[in-house]
Design a protein around this motif. Structure first.
Motif, PDB file in Angstrom:
ATOM      1  N   HIS A  64      44.712  36.223  34.635  1.00 15.24           N
ATOM      2  CA  HIS A  64      45.027  35.105  35.640  1.00 15.24           C
ATOM      3  C   HIS A  64      45.948  33.857  35.063  1.00 15.24           C
TER       4      HIS A  64
ATOM      5  N   SER B 294      45.113  35.144  41.641  1.00 12.92           N
ATOM      6  CA  SER B 294      44.579  33.840  41.305  1.00 12.92           C
ATOM      7  C   SER B 294      42.934  34.163  41.688  1.00 12.92           C
TER       8      SER B 294
ATOM      9  N   GLY C 132      37.546  38.852  40.258  1.00 12.45           N
ATOM     10  CA  GLY C 132      37.376  37.410  39.722  1.00 12.45           C
ATOM     11  C   GLY C 132      36.118  37.173  39.006  1.00 12.45           C
TER      12      GLY C 132
ATOM     13  N   GLU D 135      39.411  39.074  33.298  1.00  9.35           N
ATOM     14  CA  GLU D 135      40.574  38.577  32.612  1.00  9.35           C
ATOM     15  C   GLU D 135      41.290  39.550  31.848  1.00  9.35           C
TER      16      GLU D 135
END
Ligand SMILES: O=P(O)(O)OC[C@H]1O[C@@H](O)[C@H](O)[C@@H](O)[C@@H]1O
Length: 296
Positions: free
Chosen positions: A164, A200, A245, A261
């Motif tokens: 991210h 994002s 996410g 991540e």
């Protein structure tokens, strides 16, 4: 269940799990594919990571069909037909499909028997010094045409937990592709020229090519190394970009803590309004080459 390991004299390697013929590792100087620490490898669930094969439907199938999300290819045992140090070929025949056919759809046992649908899937994996080539071939071996979608659902490892971090991890090559955003429910926008795709938070988008391009060339830039991803196929090649996410990843039992991540999925494929109607005797293919470029 077997895991086949390919080794190249240069030192690169690849591992393929017979469940779903899922490539679970491709390494040169480092590992390039993400495999969740909590991935289930006993054949009771699709493998969370590597390159699961999506066929014959992408995403949830439309009601009243009960075929599971992303179809049956990734949840069945494939036969290893041939292998060398650097290559492996697998097949899956419809007759051997035991899981995930669902009911009330063209692939259910009932409908297949009634309509004479048959299919032979072949998957070839080939390892080079700095690349991995994967080719899925679909043959209509039955008497009836069928519609198919197919994707190589590739989970790419992102070093330094930088998925991210938009200045260090991004995807190029999707300029002017039109976007269907499954998170915001927006569609109709195109990826601006010269602007990389970034991750994002939760990201779930389909990028459709302009002018029905049957090949795609994208680059995934990450800290430490870049990957050139080239795909071609029998119809327009779209590209799905997915990352669950933080919240959604946490809710997935086979995703370890913080996994969101550590990867991004870039999934070239033939889908939605570009799906293929395959006539009896015809063949379709989808091919991906992943080439590793270590950042100096
Ligand atoms: O959890 P699954 O079935 O492996 O799917 C993972 C993701 O796969 C992506 O290809 C889809 O666009 C997402 O919507 C989906 O959540």
């Amino acid at each position: 269940m077997t895991i086949t390991t390919l080794r190249h004299s240069s030192g690169s390697s690849c591992k393929i799990h017979s469940f779903g013929a899922t490539v679970i590792s491709f390494a040169t100087d480092r590992e390039h594919l993400f495999l969740s620490n909590d991935a289930i490898l006993d054949g009771s669930k699709a493998i969370r990571g590597g390159i699961p094969l999506v066929f014959p439907v992408f995403g949830p199938s439309t009601a009243p069909s009960t075929m599971p999300q992303h179809g049956f290819a990734r949840v069945n045992h494939w036969d290893l037909i041939e292998s060398t140090e650097t290559t492996a070929s697998y097949t899956l025949r419809l007759a051997d499909v035991t899981a995930g056919r669902g009911e009330h759809n063209p692939w259910s046992i009932e409908e297949v028997a009634k309509n004479g649908i048959d299919v032979l899937l072949k998957y070839e994996v080939s390892l080079g010094a700095d690349y991995l080539l994967t080719t899925l071939t679909v043959q209509n071996t039955g008497k009836t045409a069928f519609d198919m979608e197919a994707l190589l659902h590739s989970y790419f490892a992102v070093p330094e937990k930088a998925t991210h971090d938009n200045s260090r991890t991004f995807i190029t090559g999707l300029d002017r592709y039109s976007i269907v955003d499954k998170v915001t429910q927006e569609s109709g926008h195109a990826q601006p020229e010269g602007e990389p795709v970034v991750i994002s938070g939760e990201t779930d988008r389909v990028y459709d090519p302009f002018e029905g391009k049957t090949s795609a060339q994208v680059q995934l830039v990450t800290p430490q190394r870049n990957l050139d991803i080239t795909a071609e196929g029998s119809n327009a090649i779209s590209c799905v970009v997915w990352n669950p996410g933080k919240e959604k990843a946490k809710a997935m039992p086979d995703m370890h803590d913080g996994a969101h991540e550590e990867f991004v999925c870039v999934e070239p494929g033939i889908l939605t309004d570009r799906m293929i109607r395959l006539e009896p005797g015809d063949e379709a293919f989808l091919k991906q080459t992943i080439k590793a470029i270590v950042n100096k």
